[in-house]
Structure formats: C-alpha cells, structure tokens
Design a protein around this motif. Structure first.
Motif, PDB file in Angstrom:
ATOM      1  N   THR A 122       0.822  -1.213   0.000  1.00  0.00           N
ATOM      2  CA  THR A 122       0.000   0.000   0.000  1.00  0.00           C
ATOM      3  C   THR A 122       0.855   1.262   0.000  1.00  0.00           C
ATOM      4  OG1 THR A 122      -1.890  -1.094   1.035  1.00  0.00           O
ATOM      5  CG2 THR A 122      -1.731   1.301   1.300  1.00  0.00           C
ATOM      6  N   THR A 126       1.383   3.377  -3.501  1.00  0.00           N
ATOM      7  CA  THR A 126       0.793   4.712  -3.429  1.00  0.00           C
ATOM      8  C   THR A 126       1.848   5.783  -3.674  1.00  0.00           C
ATOM      9  OG1 THR A 126      -0.906   3.970  -1.863  1.00  0.00           O
ATOM     10  CG2 THR A 126      -0.463   6.339  -1.955  1.00  0.00           C
ATOM     11  N   ILE A 152       3.716   5.883   4.557  1.00  0.00           N
ATOM     12  CA  ILE A 152       3.830   6.483   3.228  1.00  0.00           C
ATOM     13  C   ILE A 152       4.886   7.576   3.230  1.00  0.00           C
ATOM     14  CG2 ILE A 152       2.627   7.987   1.577  1.00  0.00           C
ATOM     15  CD1 ILE A 152       0.213   6.238   1.806  1.00  0.00           C
ATOM     16  N   SER A 216      -1.723  13.989   2.690  1.00  0.00           N
ATOM     17  CA  SER A 216      -2.673  12.965   3.133  1.00  0.00           C
ATOM     18  C   SER A 216      -3.528  13.453   4.291  1.00  0.00           C
ATOM     19  CB  SER A 216      -1.904  11.715   3.581  1.00  0.00           C
ATOM     20  OG  SER A 216      -1.028  12.039   4.669  1.00  0.00           O
ATOM     21  N   PHE A 238      -4.263  12.757  -1.214  1.00  0.00           N
ATOM     22  CA  PHE A 238      -4.569  11.322  -1.296  1.00  0.00           C
ATOM     23  C   PHE A 238      -5.127  10.786   0.011  1.00  0.00           C
ATOM     24  CE2 PHE A 238      -0.237  11.789   0.072  1.00  0.00           C
ATOM     25  CZ  PHE A 238       0.019  10.751   0.959  1.00  0.00           C
ATOM     26  N   SER A 265      -6.371   7.862  -5.343  1.00  0.00           N
ATOM     27  CA  SER A 265      -6.770   6.823  -4.395  1.00  0.00           C
ATOM     28  C   SER A 265      -6.281   5.481  -4.910  1.00  0.00           C
ATOM     29  CB  SER A 265      -8.293   6.789  -4.233  1.00  0.00           C
ATOM     30  OG  SER A 265      -8.700   5.572  -3.627  1.00  0.00           O
ATOM     31  N   LEU A 266      -5.474   4.819  -4.113  1.00  0.00           N
ATOM     32  CA  LEU A 266      -5.028   3.477  -4.499  1.00  0.00           C
ATOM     33  C   LEU A 266      -6.206   2.503  -4.524  1.00  0.00           C
ATOM     34  CD1 LEU A 266      -2.562   1.673  -5.213  1.00  0.00           C
ATOM     35  CD2 LEU A 266      -2.421   1.116  -2.771  1.00  0.00           C
TER      36      LEU A 266
END
Length: 330
Positions: A122, A126, A152, A216, A238, A265-266
C-alpha cells in the motif's frame, strides 16, 4: 481458518479474533497462505465506517498481504502454487488465508523477505503512483511531504530521491518524529506544531516554493500548502487524516500560476484500473531488490493482537509501518 473480524463499527474492541470459513477461489484467482499483513490508516477508517468502499460488518479488514500461493485457478497464467507473493486481496487481509485476483498478485524477488514485503504494497505503490504518475516529478524538483514519519511518508521520501528530486522537505506533527523522517532521507524536516511550515518552505526555497506537495491530511494543511506551492507546482491530495475537515481552494489560486490540485486513491485504482499497478509493482519491487528502497517497520504484532496494533496506529505515535505476523514462515 483464524481471522480478525470487524463485528460492528467502533473502537479497537470491535476487532474479534475468531474462526471463519476458508475462502474459495474462482478460475482467475489465487489462494494465498498469509505470512504477514500490514496495518494501514484506511483499516482504522473502515473499522469506524468512514472508508470509501468499506463493507458493512461483519467483515475482515486489511488491504494487502504477503504470503505463499497455495492454489491457483484454471485460468491463472503468470503465477503458480508455491510462489512467494504480495497481493491486494478481495475481502480483507487480517486472516490466515486470502483470495486475490491474478492481476493484483505480484511475485516477490528472491532476496525480499516477508516482513519487508508485507510493509510494502500500500505505501510503496501509493508513493510511486503519487510521484511518478500523478505529480509527474521532474529531476531536480523540490518535494514537500506531509506526515513524513509515517509509512507512506518514509517511503515517499526515499522514492522522491530515487526518482530524481533535488530536495525533499518533510513535515511532522511532533518533534519526536523528526528523526524518522531524517533517517528516511529528508533534507529538511519541519514540525508544524511549532513552526509555520509554508513560511519555512518558502524560506528554504528562496521564495520559490515546492514543485510537488503530497498531502494525506487535507483540511487546513491542504489550504496552507498553497502558500508554498511553486508556479507550475502540483499539490496531490490522497487522504483526509484530518477527519471531517476539508480543504477549500479558489480557481484564482490556480490558473494564472499554472498550478494544479490533483487527487489519487489506491483503492479506486485497484478496483477500477488494476492494470495501472503492473508497472508500479515492477518498479517498486526492483527498488526493493537492489536495496535502494528500504521499508521502515515500526512495530510488529501478532494477528491475535490486531486491536492493540490499531490502538497504536490510532494514537498517532506510530512511526513507519505496523505489521501483523500471521505465520512463522521465513
């Protein structure tokens, strides 16, 4: 099989470790024995009922998993039983077995261990998409990354450098988190609780601002980011870790300066354009294999202790990725 189930929307106490049915595959899917999975902030949101696409309880949370393929459907062509893989499962990953579509299953390089693999999907997918494909990062540009000490954040710092950024600036919400962002490779780290981050970014860039900003958080952080976004800059949102707060922009903030506000958006990409992730997987796994990308793992919990893992992530004290260990396979 054992799994962790969200029995109702609410706090960590609604996560129950219980016996559930082992999933079945169709002809284009694989059955994976999970070795480890990761805790993402989206899991917290889904537990509260605030994540787009989340189901109604009871459901198994979790976005990604690392493990070994135990069975493959008759139409599966590119992976097979016995392969070590990462995957984005169909119905949650906090369980001993998961089912994934072949096009969301990726074979691991031999030298990438399962903990690294579980921390990867993820956050690294991302981060790569944000920088390479959405923001279209150019060599030498300045990148500002909010929440730079998280999963992230620490991954995006490294990938920005790998992709040629000239300077990477991170923001964190606590001075305690500054070392993690620096260790990941940030050239400068700003604590926005004690400093005006936009003012500091403009100072560091001689008034030019950042060419790419990854956000984010949303809310006031997104709005204030425009104060330090360079001409032709790209602000990519995001997530909305700020909760109900939303950022608001004026068209006059954009057109004359040739700046852009973009979204990604993943989860949406997994569901609607999964083929977009094949090249991303090749790039990211290559960076892991050659040692240029290192996954920052903060804590490990057993699957049974998923509620404690959620408490830790939700406390905002976590640094790097939080893993759930499901089996003892090395």
């Amino acid at each position: 099989m054992k799994a962790v189930v969200v029995t109702e929307f609410g706090g960590p106490e609604v996560l129950k470790y219980m016996e559930t049915e082992k999933p079945l595959i169709n002809s284009k899917q694989v059955l994976i024995r999970v070795v480890a999975t990761s805790v993402n902030f989206a899991d917290i949101k889904s537990r509260h009922g605030n994540y787009h696409g989340a189901g109604q309880p009871p459901f198994i949370p979790g976005l990604d998993a690392a493990g070994i393929i135990e069975a493959a459907g008759s139409e599966v062509q590119y992976v097979k039983a016995g392969d070590r893989v990462i995957a984005f499962p169909k119905n949650g990953s906090y369980s001993e077995y998961v089912v994934a579509d072949e096009n969301l299953t990726f074979v691991l390089p031999d030298n990438v261990d399962f903990d690294t693999a579980a921390a990867c999907p993820t956050v690294s997918f991302t981060s790569y998409k944000l920088l390479a494909d959405v923001a279209r990062l150019e060599p030498g540009e300045t990148v500002l990354i909010h929440a730079a000490a998280g999963g992230i954040g620490t991954t995006a710092i490294q990938l920005a450098k790998i992709l040629g950024a000239g300077r990477v600036i991170g923001t964190v919400g606590s001075e305690r988190k500054i070392p993690a962002a620096r260790e990941a490779g940030a050239d400068h780290v700003i604590c926005y609780e004690t400093e005006d981050f936009a003012e500091k970014v403009n100072e560091l860039t001689a008034g030019q601002g950042a060419d790419v900003i990854l956000d984010s958080i949303s809310g006031w952080v997104a709005e204030k980011s425009l104060e330090c976004l360079a001409m032709y800059g790209r602000l990519v949102n995001f997530g909305n870790a700020a909760g109900g707060m939303v950022g608001q922009f004026k068209t006059t903030d954009l057109h004359s300066s040739c700046r852009s506000v973009l979204g990604f958006s993943l989860g949406t990409t997994r569901n609607n354009r999964p083929h977009f992730l094949r090249d991303t997987a090749n790039q990211v796994l290559g960076f892991l294999a050659d040692g240029r990308l290192n996954m920052k793992i903060g804590k490990r919990f057993s699957l049974e202790d998923a509620a404690s893992a959620h408490q830790w992530v939700e406390s905002r004290q976590s640094i790097g990725k939080v893993l759930l260990k499901v089996s003892d396979v090395k």
